[in-house]
Design an enzyme around this catalytic site. Structure first.
Site, PDB file in Angstrom:
ATOM      1  N   ASP A  38      29.891  64.686  25.215  1.00 13.13           N
ATOM      2  CA  ASP A  38      30.266  64.577  26.597  1.00 13.13           C
ATOM      3  C   ASP A  38      30.364  65.401  27.423  1.00 13.13           C
ATOM      4  O   ASP A  38      30.165  65.328  28.741  1.00 13.13           O
ATOM      5  CB  ASP A  38      31.849  64.270  26.318  1.00 13.13           C
ATOM      6  N   GLU A  40      27.982  68.077  27.573  1.00 16.63           N
ATOM      7  CA  GLU A  40      26.554  67.985  28.137  1.00 16.63           C
ATOM      8  C   GLU A  40      26.347  67.094  29.265  1.00 16.63           C
ATOM      9  O   GLU A  40      25.695  67.285  30.144  1.00 16.63           O
ATOM     10  CB  GLU A  40      25.562  67.841  27.151  1.00 16.63           C
ATOM     11  N   TYR A  41      26.773  65.996  29.262  1.00 21.15           N
ATOM     12  CA  TYR A  41      26.689  64.663  29.788  1.00 21.15           C
ATOM     13  C   TYR A  41      27.198  64.891  31.142  1.00 21.15           C
ATOM     14  O   TYR A  41      26.609  64.815  32.190  1.00 21.15           O
ATOM     15  CB  TYR A  41      27.394  63.627  29.378  1.00 21.15           C
ATOM     16  N   SER A  87      39.696  29.158  36.986  1.00 21.66           N
ATOM     17  CA  SER A  87      40.586  29.404  35.810  1.00 21.66           C
ATOM     18  C   SER A  87      40.363  28.631  34.488  1.00 21.66           C
ATOM     19  O   SER A  87      39.350  27.625  34.823  1.00 21.66           O
ATOM     20  CB  SER A  87      41.883  29.400  36.127  1.00 21.66           C
ATOM     21  N   GLU A 118      34.954  31.872  21.853  1.00 21.38           N
ATOM     22  CA  GLU A 118      34.833  33.451  21.749  1.00 21.38           C
ATOM     23  C   GLU A 118      36.247  33.976  22.162  1.00 21.38           C
ATOM     24  O   GLU A 118      36.926  33.023  22.455  1.00 21.38           O
ATOM     25  CB  GLU A 118      33.650  33.880  22.656  1.00 21.38           C
ATOM     26  N   LYS A 120      39.224  35.312  24.017  1.00 22.54           N
ATOM     27  CA  LYS A 120      39.842  35.321  25.443  1.00 22.54           C
ATOM     28  C   LYS A 120      40.211  36.661  25.624  1.00 22.54           C
ATOM     29  O   LYS A 120      41.510  37.032  24.855  1.00 22.54           O
ATOM     30  CB  LYS A 120      40.925  34.379  25.541  1.00 22.54           C
ATOM     31  N   ASP A 122      42.192  39.836  27.179  1.00 25.67           N
ATOM     32  CA  ASP A 122      43.456  39.636  28.191  1.00 25.67           C
ATOM     33  C   ASP A 122      43.414  41.015  29.299  1.00 25.67           C
ATOM     34  O   ASP A 122      43.827  41.979  29.145  1.00 25.67           O
ATOM     35  CB  ASP A 122      44.527  40.004  27.539  1.00 25.67           C
ATOM     36  N   TYR A 229      31.344  37.195  30.462  1.00 21.49           N
ATOM     37  CA  TYR A 229      31.472  35.986  29.795  1.00 21.49           C
ATOM     38  C   TYR A 229      30.641  34.851  30.511  1.00 21.49           C
ATOM     39  O   TYR A 229      30.747  33.542  29.612  1.00 21.49           O
ATOM     40  CB  TYR A 229      32.887  35.604  29.388  1.00 21.49           C
ATOM     41  N   LYS A 317      45.658  29.537  23.329  1.00 25.06           N
ATOM     42  CA  LYS A 317      46.544  30.495  23.309  1.00 25.06           C
ATOM     43  C   LYS A 317      47.183  30.757  22.053  1.00 25.06           C
ATOM     44  O   LYS A 317      47.705  29.783  21.421  1.00 25.06           O
ATOM     45  CB  LYS A 317      47.523  30.624  24.486  1.00 25.06           C
ATOM     46  N   CYS A 415      75.964  59.438  30.899  1.00 20.67           N
ATOM     47  CA  CYS A 415      74.505  59.336  30.976  1.00 20.67           C
ATOM     48  C   CYS A 415      73.754  60.276  29.991  1.00 20.67           C
ATOM     49  O   CYS A 415      74.260  61.634  29.830  1.00 20.67           O
ATOM     50  CB  CYS A 415      73.908  59.817  32.378  1.00 20.67           C
ATOM     51  N   CYS A 418      71.981  63.477  32.052  1.00 19.09           N
ATOM     52  CA  CYS A 418      72.913  64.482  32.835  1.00 19.09           C
ATOM     53  C   CYS A 418      74.152  64.595  32.254  1.00 19.09           C
ATOM     54  O   CYS A 418      74.984  65.507  32.875  1.00 19.09           O
ATOM     55  CB  CYS A 418      72.706  64.364  34.297  1.00 19.09           C
ATOM     56  N   CYS A 433      72.834  55.264  35.920  1.00 22.55           N
ATOM     57  CA  CYS A 433      73.224  56.868  36.136  1.00 22.55           C
ATOM     58  C   CYS A 433      73.277  56.923  37.672  1.00 22.55           C
ATOM     59  O   CYS A 433      71.958  57.116  38.237  1.00 22.55           O
ATOM     60  CB  CYS A 433      72.629  57.793  35.408  1.00 22.55           C
ATOM     61  N   CYS A 438      70.699  64.146  38.498  1.00 23.86           N
ATOM     62  CA  CYS A 438      70.253  63.636  37.112  1.00 23.86           C
ATOM     63  C   CYS A 438      68.826  63.812  37.099  1.00 23.86           C
ATOM     64  O   CYS A 438      67.726  63.401  37.729  1.00 23.86           O
ATOM     65  CB  CYS A 438      70.470  61.925  36.905  1.00 23.86           C
TER      66      CYS A 438
HETATM   67  S1  IVH Z   1      35.086  31.538  30.617  1.00 16.18           S
HETATM   68  C1  IVH Z   1      35.358  28.870  34.606  1.00 16.18           C
HETATM   69  N1  IVH Z   1      35.283  33.171  28.584  1.00 16.18           N
HETATM   70  O1  IVH Z   1      40.622  34.171  31.150  1.00 16.18           O
HETATM   71  C2  IVH Z   1      36.065  29.814  33.700  1.00 16.18           C
HETATM   72  N2  IVH Z   1      37.116  33.332  30.402  1.00 16.18           N
HETATM   73  O2  IVH Z   1      42.675  31.933  31.510  1.00 16.18           O
HETATM   74  C3  IVH Z   1      35.317  30.262  32.659  1.00 16.18           C
HETATM   75  N3  IVH Z   1      38.369  34.812  30.046  1.00 16.18           N
HETATM   76  O3  IVH Z   1      39.444  32.979  34.464  1.00 16.18           O
HETATM   77  C4  IVH Z   1      35.859  31.559  32.071  1.00 16.18           C
HETATM   78  N4  IVH Z   1      37.930  35.936  28.237  1.00 16.18           N
HETATM   79  O4  IVH Z   1      39.271  35.468  33.512  1.00 16.18           O
HETATM   80  C5  IVH Z   1      35.906  32.658  29.843  1.00 16.18           C
HETATM   81  N5  IVH Z   1      35.385  34.743  26.852  1.00 16.18           N
HETATM   82  C6  IVH Z   1      35.990  34.386  28.010  1.00 16.18           C
HETATM   83  C7  IVH Z   1      36.882  35.060  28.843  1.00 16.18           C
HETATM   84  C8  IVH Z   1      37.734  34.252  29.738  1.00 16.18           C
HETATM   85  C9  IVH Z   1      38.869  36.107  29.005  1.00 16.18           C
HETATM   86  C10 IVH Z   1      39.661  34.816  31.414  1.00 16.18           C
HETATM   87  C11 IVH Z   1      38.757  34.591  32.449  1.00 16.18           C
HETATM   88  C12 IVH Z   1      39.395  33.080  32.741  1.00 16.18           C
HETATM   89  C13 IVH Z   1      40.814  33.218  32.404  1.00 16.18           C
HETATM   90  C14 IVH Z   1      41.265  31.976  32.092  1.00 16.18           C
END
Ligand code: IVH
Length: 734
Positions: A38, A40-41, A87, A118, A120, A122, A229, A317, A415, A418, A433, A438
């Site tokens: 790192d 050197e980079y 979404s 795949e 999801k 966060d 994605y 979820k 507290c 303090c 407090c 404090c």
């Molecule tokens: S596909 C048309 N793939 O989760 C929207 N979304 O709660 C297609 N997210 O809006 C979304 N991982 O911001 C997709 N592997 C994944 C994801 C992913 C995270 C997010 C994305 C989406 C939100 C929905």
């Protein structure tokens, strides 16, 4: 490397360094096989940055130096998404997944539907656009139609190439999730804590906060990463399936989902979702679900979208994981705003991929509601957050001799930071407090104290305040006045590895500001010390009623006001009525002020102020406005003003002048408004004033009005005086 002497040799070296750095980025991120350290980079990067500084025309917008952050922005531009960023609909149970599947089966007329599952991620959704293989822009989702232009911030993500290899489509807009890896998040939070800065609650908040930074150099220091994605707009390539998209990402060196399950039936879908729940715990980033997508783009098209989400995809979820463990003890932390937070000290237990030994208990009431006691076996849950929560007590396992927990008794009313007495205000759940002295709250108080509308101590921002406290140079705001200029100049704002000093010039500026602060009016000081319920307007009003801190500390007006029974108007009160006290100073604020000056920290504050020879005086003292003659001292007495639009100086400057002339300043136009001071580009307030037939003055008119006052007339003042007398008849309200 010697510095190249000619433009040609400089250009050649820039090209060489660019290629070299891009190659190392690829080795590091795409192939996970770095060949240099790192350090050197960083050296190569610094050489390139130096060259670009020397020859600015050689600094390409996609230079690797952008990874360390370009110049700070004033604000974010808006970018319209060529294709809406949607979404996903959520499901929470296998039954809901089955219902979704049945809808697909019905719409497509087959039981076998190739889909991909795949993780999801966060994080925060962004859209990244490449034109002819070059990173053109990156934008947040925003409202789905338009988002913030976060290009410079996204460019700092080392994983993301600024240039794509040959064969990239002409236009490629990819959507993905920016996130902060858990390990980096933990390290960053530790560093922040050590530096006295607030911790981020979880990696998603840290990511969102980082992307919102206007200074890309700060972003560059925060280790963001990205997973791509999906697709937005594309030109120059046909992608018939999501699988083809994954293959394209791989070919272009863009990171797509780390693992994908390709399945075709409902049982396979449910099995994949279950497998992913185990797999995701091995990932170094937060995931909160599984995403299912129909693989065929033609079928996607056929299924279409609803107003919010596509019908060809859904999110599953996962329920947060819960485990049982022993609550060994409860400790109490004092936050930066003085709030006391109880923390559960647990027998360490493994949950959702990490070992947990502490959990937040939020506050006293929460503990009592759940009847959580020391020695209990408790169930803890880790949701998206890194910090888990105690959900409930396993009553069967409660020891016979356990006693209910009371935060107040636990800290014996004092507290932990303090030692001062703690309080709980009516309507609040947390113990606090309130001490001005404090140490846990010093940095927060310092920043407030130094604010522009308070004592305006230029130079004391977030970092300087934190460092002054961390280096033990200031333990309460008044310590600022005893700072040593030489010590201040060498204050290290960096860390032990990378020092960055405050500097002699900044130190001198701050000392000048401190000298100026000593003579600032009472209202500013009152606002600066941060008594609860005393905001800017209340401070002005208190300073109108009192000459100095001495009067305030023993104020008969406030003592009376405090006792006004609820529902009784102070306007009808025989003693208070003549003072015409504004609504900002009510019974509660009066109580807070009296309590502050009576408290130990208030007494220490007054004593320290006296020692320092500081005795702020009111600059708007006019306790009984009815008897203040309108004219010489207070030409605007009895008038209420609203200020809007762009003026030649900050609005606050005009507000100060209006108040100094005896007028009041309010935030919104009503029938009670005497006059609107309107600058250019005035909007709704001007409309409202016209509608209510409220007098409107522009800046010139305002100046004329004030200039007209106190002048003997004659000469150049003639016109304005005429103007003034007409206005005055409008404005003066007896
Ligand atoms: S596909 C048309 N793939 O989760 C929207 N979304 O709660 C297609 N997210 O809006 C979304 N991982 O911001 C997709 N592997 C994944 C994801 C992913 C995270 C997010 C994305 C989406 C939100 C929905």
């Amino acid at each position: 490397m010697p510095i190249p002497a000619t433009p040609e040799s400089a250009a050649a070296r820039v090209a060489e360094l660019t290629a070299e750095l891009n190659r190392h980025n690829e080795l590091y991120y795409q192939q996970a096989a770095p060949v240099i350290s790192d350090r050197e980079y960083d050296d190569l990067l610094r050489e390139l940055a130096d060259l670009e500084a020397e020859w600015p025309e050689l600094a390409a917008p996609d230079s690797p130096t952008r990874r360390v952050g370009g110049v700070p922005l004033e604000g974010f531009q808006q970018i319209k998404h060529p294709v809406r960023m949607m979404s996903l609909d959520n499901t929470y149970s296998p039954e809901e997944v089955a219902a979704f599947w049945q809808r697909l089966v019905k719409a497509l007329g087959t039981e076998r539907i190739p889909v991909l599952i795949e993780p999801k991620v966060d994080g925060v959704a962004v859209s990244v656009c490449y034109e002819n293989g070059r990173l053109k822009y990156a934008a947040t989702r925003g409202d789905g139609t338009t988002g913030d232009d976060v290009t410079e911030n996204v460019k700092t993500i080392r994983r993301l190439p600024h240039r794509l290899p040959g064969g990239a489509p002409e236009l490629l807009e990819v959507r993905g999730e920016v996130f902060m890896p858990n390990s980096a998040f933990r390290q960053m939070n530790e560093e922040r804590e050590a530096a006295g800065e607030a911790r981020f609650a979880n990696p998603r908040n840290a990511t969102a906060g980082t992307l919102k930074q206007l200074d890309p150099r700060i972003v560059a220091q925060r280790p963001l990463d990205i997973v791509l994605y999906g697709l937005g707009q594309v030109r120059g390539i046909e992608l018939p399936t999501v699988s083809a998209f994954h293959a394209l990402m791989k070919r272009l060196g863009l990171r797509a989902s780390d693992r994908v399950w390709a399945v075709e039936t409902l049982p396979e879908v449910l099995a994949a979702i279950a497998e992913l729940d185990i797999y995701r715990r091995t990932l170094d980033y937060e995931t909160d679900g599984a995403v299912l997508k129909v693989d065929s783009m033609a079928w996607q098209e056929q299924l279409g979208v609803t107003s919010k989400a596509p019908r060809w995809a859904m999110a599953y979820k996962y329920a947060a994981e819960r485990v049982e463990t022993l609550l060994k003890s409860i400790t109490v932390q004092v936050g930066r705003t003085g709030v006391l937070t109880p923390v559960a000290e647990l027998e360490p237990v493994f949950v959702s991929g990490s070992t947990v030994s502490r959990a937040t208990l939020h506050n006293d009431e929460e503990i009592q509601r759940k009847d959580i006691r020391v020695g209990d076996t408790v169930i803890i849950e880790k949701a998206g957050e890194i910090i888990p929560a105690v959900i409930e007590v396993v009553l069967d396992k409660r020891p016979a001799d356990s006693v209910p927990f009371s935060l107040y008794d636990h800290v014996r009313g004092h507290c932990p930071s303090c030692g001062g007495p703690i309080i709980k205000e009516e309507g609040f759940v947390a113990w606090r407090c309130p001490s001005f002295l404090c140490p846990a709250q010093t940095a927060t108080r310092l920043k407030h104290f130094a604010g522009r509308k308070m004592l305006d101590l230029e130079g004391i921002g977030e970092i300087v305040a934190d460092k002054l406290v961390e280096r033990k140079m200031v333990s309460n705001p008044l310590d600022l006045f005893s700072l040593d200029e030489a010590a201040l100049a060498v204050l290290n704002l960096g860390n032990d590895d990378k020092a960055r000093v405050f500097g002699a010039k900044n130190a001198a500026t701050l000392l000048t500001a401190l000298e100026r602060a000593k003579t600032m009016p009472l209202s500013r000081w009152l606002f600066a010390i941060g008594i609860r319920e005393v905001g800017e307007s209340a401070a002005r009003e208190l300073a109108r009623l009192h000459r100095n801190f001495g009067e305030l500390a023993h104020s008969p007006i406030l003592a009376e006001l405090r006792t006004v029974p609820k529902g009784k108007r102070k306007e009808d009160h025989p003693v208070l009525a003549p003072y015409q006290i504004a609504q900002e100073v009510g019974q509660v604020a009066a109580g807070e002020v009296i309590d502050f000056f009576a408290s130990e920290s208030g007494q220490v504050f007054l004593a320290r102020l006296a020692e320092l020879g500081i005795d702020p005086q009111s600059d708007n003292y006019a306790p009984q406005p009815a008897v203040v003659p309108a004219g010489a001292g207070a030409p605007l007495a009895g008038t209420t003003w609203v200020i809007t639009g762009t003026l030649s100086q900050p609005r606050e400057t005009f507000a100060d002048r209006i108040r100094a002339a005896g007028g009041k300043v309010s935030g919104s136009v009503s029938a009670k408004t005497s006059c609107l001071l309107a600058g250019t580009e005035a909007g709704s307030k001007l409309d409202k004033a016209r509608q209510l037939k409220v007098k409107v003055l522009d800046e010139a008119g305002f100046e004329a009005l004030l200039a007209g006052q106190g002048q003997g007339g004659g000469g150049a003042a003639d016109r304005s005086e005429e103007h003034t007398s007409e206005l005055q008849s409008h404005l003066m309200i007896s």
